[in-house]
Design a protein around this motif. Structure first.
Motif, PDB file in Angstrom:
ATOM      1  N   LYS A   1       0.671  51.836   0.984  1.00  0.00           N
ATOM      2  CA  LYS A   1       2.034  51.877   0.351  1.00  0.00           C
ATOM      3  C   LYS A   1       2.616  50.438   0.008  1.00  0.00           C
ATOM      4  CE  LYS A   1       2.963  56.631   1.720  1.00  0.00           C
ATOM      5  NZ  LYS A   1       3.744  57.184   2.719  1.00  0.00           N
ATOM      6  N   ARG A   2       2.336  49.621   1.086  1.00  0.00           N
ATOM      7  CA  ARG A   2       3.276  48.395   1.048  1.00  0.00           C
ATOM      8  C   ARG A   2       2.426  47.267   0.213  1.00  0.00           C
ATOM      9  NH1 ARG A   2       4.262  47.003   6.748  1.00  0.00           N
ATOM     10  NH2 ARG A   2       5.433  45.413   6.378  1.00  0.00           N
ATOM     11  N   MET A   3       0.930  47.344   0.354  1.00  0.00           N
ATOM     12  CA  MET A   3      -0.068  46.671  -0.462  1.00  0.00           C
ATOM     13  C   MET A   3       0.012  47.046  -1.663  1.00  0.00           C
ATOM     14  SD  MET A   3      -3.169  46.026   2.288  1.00  0.00           S
ATOM     15  CE  MET A   3      -4.052  44.652   1.281  1.00  0.00           C
TER      16      MET A   3
ATOM     17  N   VAL B   1       1.789  44.490  -5.281  1.00  0.00           N
ATOM     18  CA  VAL B   1       1.183  44.309  -7.005  1.00  0.00           C
ATOM     19  C   VAL B   1       1.995  44.931  -7.891  1.00  0.00           C
ATOM     20  CG1 VAL B   1      -0.974  43.441  -5.671  1.00  0.00           C
ATOM     21  CG2 VAL B   1      -0.882  45.952  -6.551  1.00  0.00           C
ATOM     22  N   GLY B   2       3.067  45.595  -7.476  1.00  0.00           N
ATOM     23  CA  GLY B   2       4.160  46.146  -8.567  1.00  0.00           C
ATOM     24  C   GLY B   2       3.683  47.378  -8.832  1.00  0.00           C
ATOM     25  N   LYS B   3       2.920  48.269  -8.075  1.00  0.00           N
ATOM     26  CA  LYS B   3       2.723  49.691  -8.229  1.00  0.00           C
ATOM     27  C   LYS B   3       3.186  50.678  -7.170  1.00  0.00           C
ATOM     28  CE  LYS B   3      -0.080  47.116 -11.016  1.00  0.00           C
ATOM     29  NZ  LYS B   3      -1.092  46.112 -10.887  1.00  0.00           N
ATOM     30  N   GLU B   4       2.952  52.040  -7.422  1.00  0.00           N
ATOM     31  CA  GLU B   4       3.439  52.821  -6.487  1.00  0.00           C
ATOM     32  C   GLU B   4       2.379  53.937  -6.047  1.00  0.00           C
ATOM     33  OE1 GLU B   4       7.053  56.048  -5.798  1.00  0.00           O
ATOM     34  OE2 GLU B   4       6.513  55.496  -7.834  1.00  0.00           O
ATOM     35  N   VAL B   5       2.154  54.030  -4.724  1.00  0.00           N
ATOM     36  CA  VAL B   5       1.465  55.210  -4.192  1.00  0.00           C
ATOM     37  C   VAL B   5       2.078  56.572  -4.498  1.00  0.00           C
ATOM     38  CG1 VAL B   5      -0.020  56.185  -1.954  1.00  0.00           C
ATOM     39  CG2 VAL B   5       0.219  53.777  -2.550  1.00  0.00           C
ATOM     40  N   THR B   6       1.290  57.484  -4.946  1.00  0.00           N
ATOM     41  CA  THR B   6       1.884  58.951  -5.412  1.00  0.00           C
ATOM     42  C   THR B   6       1.540  60.014  -4.414  1.00  0.00           C
ATOM     43  OG1 THR B   6       0.779  59.036  -7.317  1.00  0.00           O
ATOM     44  CG2 THR B   6       2.957  58.548  -7.545  1.00  0.00           C
ATOM     45  N   TYR B   7       0.178  59.679  -4.070  1.00  0.00           N
ATOM     46  CA  TYR B   7      -0.449  60.615  -3.048  1.00  0.00           C
ATOM     47  C   TYR B   7      -1.556  59.584  -2.219  1.00  0.00           C
ATOM     48  CZ  TYR B   7      -4.127  63.716  -1.544  1.00  0.00           C
ATOM     49  OH  TYR B   7      -5.020  64.621  -0.927  1.00  0.00           O
ATOM     50  N   LEU B   8      -1.630  59.902  -0.882  1.00  0.00           N
ATOM     51  CA  LEU B   8      -2.419  59.252  -0.199  1.00  0.00           C
ATOM     52  C   LEU B   8      -3.250  60.003   0.780  1.00  0.00           C
ATOM     53  CD1 LEU B   8      -3.363  56.272   0.886  1.00  0.00           C
ATOM     54  CD2 LEU B   8      -1.397  56.002   2.389  1.00  0.00           C
ATOM     55  N   LYS B   9      -4.507  59.967   0.981  1.00  0.00           N
ATOM     56  CA  LYS B   9      -5.347  60.518   2.096  1.00  0.00           C
ATOM     57  C   LYS B   9      -6.352  59.554   2.586  1.00  0.00           C
ATOM     58  CE  LYS B   9      -8.501  64.418   2.054  1.00  0.00           C
ATOM     59  NZ  LYS B   9      -9.139  65.463   1.410  1.00  0.00           N
ATOM     60  N   ARG B  10      -6.627  59.883   3.880  1.00  0.00           N
ATOM     61  CA  ARG B  10      -7.211  58.987   4.768  1.00  0.00           C
ATOM     62  C   ARG B  10      -8.858  59.690   4.550  1.00  0.00           C
ATOM     63  NH1 ARG B  10      -5.630  55.850   9.873  1.00  0.00           N
ATOM     64  NH2 ARG B  10      -5.598  58.142  11.151  1.00  0.00           N
ATOM     65  N   LEU B  11      -9.805  58.880   4.404  1.00  0.00           N
ATOM     66  CA  LEU B  11     -11.174  59.383   4.186  1.00  0.00           C
ATOM     67  C   LEU B  11     -12.067  59.368   5.422  1.00  0.00           C
ATOM     68  CD1 LEU B  11     -11.877  58.080   0.635  1.00  0.00           C
ATOM     69  CD2 LEU B  11     -11.050  60.498   1.241  1.00  0.00           C
TER      70      LEU B  11
ATOM     71  N   GLU C   1       5.154  39.879   5.545  1.00  0.00           N
ATOM     72  CA  GLU C   1       3.886  40.026   6.616  1.00  0.00           C
ATOM     73  C   GLU C   1       2.517  39.759   5.955  1.00  0.00           C
ATOM     74  OE1 GLU C   1       3.194  43.798   9.542  1.00  0.00           O
ATOM     75  OE2 GLU C   1       4.819  44.111   8.430  1.00  0.00           O
ATOM     76  N   GLU C   2       1.444  39.137   6.487  1.00  0.00           N
ATOM     77  CA  GLU C   2       0.228  38.973   5.649  1.00  0.00           C
ATOM     78  C   GLU C   2      -0.834  40.004   6.402  1.00  0.00           C
ATOM     79  OE1 GLU C   2      -1.318  34.993   6.031  1.00  0.00           O
ATOM     80  OE2 GLU C   2       0.711  34.322   5.899  1.00  0.00           O
ATOM     81  N   THR C   3      -1.621  40.507   5.231  1.00  0.00           N
ATOM     82  CA  THR C   3      -2.427  41.683   5.589  1.00  0.00           C
ATOM     83  C   THR C   3      -3.823  40.613   5.732  1.00  0.00           C
ATOM     84  OG1 THR C   3      -3.143  42.091   3.334  1.00  0.00           O
ATOM     85  CG2 THR C   3      -1.312  43.030   4.203  1.00  0.00           C
ATOM     86  N   LEU C   4      -4.888  41.337   6.410  1.00  0.00           N
ATOM     87  CA  LEU C   4      -6.175  40.861   6.299  1.00  0.00           C
ATOM     88  C   LEU C   4      -6.610  40.978   5.031  1.00  0.00           C
ATOM     89  CD1 LEU C   4      -7.383  41.889   9.832  1.00  0.00           C
ATOM     90  CD2 LEU C   4      -6.777  39.803   9.177  1.00  0.00           C
ATOM     91  N   PRO C   5      -7.973  40.530   4.551  1.00  0.00           N
ATOM     92  CA  PRO C   5      -8.235  40.990   3.383  1.00  0.00           C
ATOM     93  C   PRO C   5      -9.066  42.439   3.381  1.00  0.00           C
ATOM     94  CG  PRO C   5      -9.410  38.923   4.170  1.00  0.00           C
ATOM     95  CD  PRO C   5      -8.606  39.442   5.118  1.00  0.00           C
ATOM     96  N   ALA C   6      -8.432  43.004   2.087  1.00  0.00           N
ATOM     97  CA  ALA C   6      -8.881  44.395   2.044  1.00  0.00           C
ATOM     98  C   ALA C   6      -9.827  44.892   0.855  1.00  0.00           C
ATOM     99  CB  ALA C   6      -7.498  45.315   2.100  1.00  0.00           C
ATOM    100  N   GLN C   7     -10.637  45.814   0.846  1.00  0.00           N
ATOM    101  CA  GLN C   7     -11.427  45.974  -0.281  1.00  0.00           C
ATOM    102  C   GLN C   7     -10.996  47.219  -1.149  1.00  0.00           C
ATOM    103  OE1 GLN C   7     -15.601  46.672   1.248  1.00  0.00           O
ATOM    104  NE2 GLN C   7     -16.180  47.722  -0.726  1.00  0.00           N
ATOM    105  N   LEU C   8     -10.675  46.549  -2.260  1.00  0.00           N
ATOM    106  CA  LEU C   8     -10.071  47.689  -3.132  1.00  0.00           C
ATOM    107  C   LEU C   8     -10.987  47.881  -4.222  1.00  0.00           C
ATOM    108  CD1 LEU C   8      -7.521  49.307  -4.656  1.00  0.00           C
ATOM    109  CD2 LEU C   8      -6.938  46.782  -5.464  1.00  0.00           C
TER     110      LEU C   8
END
Ligand code: URA
Length: 238
Positions: free
Chosen positions: A193-195, A199-209, A159-166
């Motif tokens: 988590k999938r994005m 890039v080879g890393k893992e989300v360990t905590y996630l919060k929507r702001l 699946e392709e994602t839209l551009p995202a601001q990191l």
């Protein structure tokens, strides 16, 4: 609108119960006791009182919830606690649902509403309503990741994602961890988590702001919620 529907919508009782309240003379419309449940009223203009208390009609309900981890984004479930279970009895309505989903282990801003049209507008990828997240990551996030996210990524399954601001908030070189903020314009399944995984890393905590123009109220502790103000509902629609 029929008077009994008005009263039932405002949660004064089941349709059957409110009919009996009307028959008992507990309900007044514009200062007159009304005993027929079939009475038609203009819900935007009529002054309806129940047992002396003015009942104002409200069609749409909107709550901002600070979702805790461990609760699922659903209305009912036989085994798990749902976000709707977090509502106090007086706020609970059968027609409330979470507008979009957060994973069971994700915290933060979740909108609960009974307004299907607004939900559709917010969730439709065509409308590009921004969602902003804070995440802790196992692994070091780099400027190359920022660039890759800005272009849009291919995540697992092709699946392709839209551009995202990191934005990289901090990096701990010793522990090989990082904190990030991420702004998405869409809401694919497990997207953050999938994005990060792509890039080879893992989300360990996630919060929507944030969702669109609305930021999570810092006064809300985990599990707490409050009704949106009229201005906030308007801001959501912009
Ligand atoms: N992205 C995820 O991976 N999980 C969420 O709960 C929300 C966005």
């Amino acid at each position: 609108m029929r008077l009994d529907k008005f009263l039932a919508d405002m949660q004064l009782g089941s349709r059957k119960e409110v009919k009996s309240f009307i028959k008992k003379g507990l309900v007044q419309v514009d200062g007159q006791v009304v005993r027929s449940d079939k009475t038609q009223i203009d819900e935007t203009k009529a002054q309806v009182t129940f047992d002396g208390e003015v009942i104002t009609y409200q069609k749409d309900f909107y709550y901002m919830l600070n979702k805790p981890a461990g609760v699922i984004s659903a209305t009912v479930d036989n085994y798990e606690e749902t976000v709707v279970d977090l509502l106090a009895d007086e706020d609970f309505r059968e027609d409330l649902f979470p507008v979009g989903r957060l994973d069971k282990d994700t915290e933060g801003f979740l909108l609960l509403s009974n307004d299907g049209a607004l939900a559709h507008r917010i969730l439709s990828p065509r409308h590009h309503v921004e969602k902003e997240y804070y995440a802790q990551v196992n692994g070091i996030m780099t400027m190359a990741d920022v660039q890759a996210f800005a272009k849009g990524l291919v995540i697992d399954g092709g699946e392709e994602t839209l551009p995202a601001q990191l934005t990289i908030v901090s990096v701990d070189e010793g522990n090989e961890t990082a904190e990030i903020r991420l702004i998405l314009q869409e809401g694919k399944f497990h997207q953050v988590k999938r994005m990060v995984q792509a890039v080879g890393k893992e989300v360990t905590y996630l919060k929507r702001l944030r969702m669109g123009n609305l930021t999570l109220d810092p006064e809300l502790a985990l599990g707490e919620y409050r009704a949106l103000t009229a201005a906030e509902v308007k801001a959501l629609e912009e």
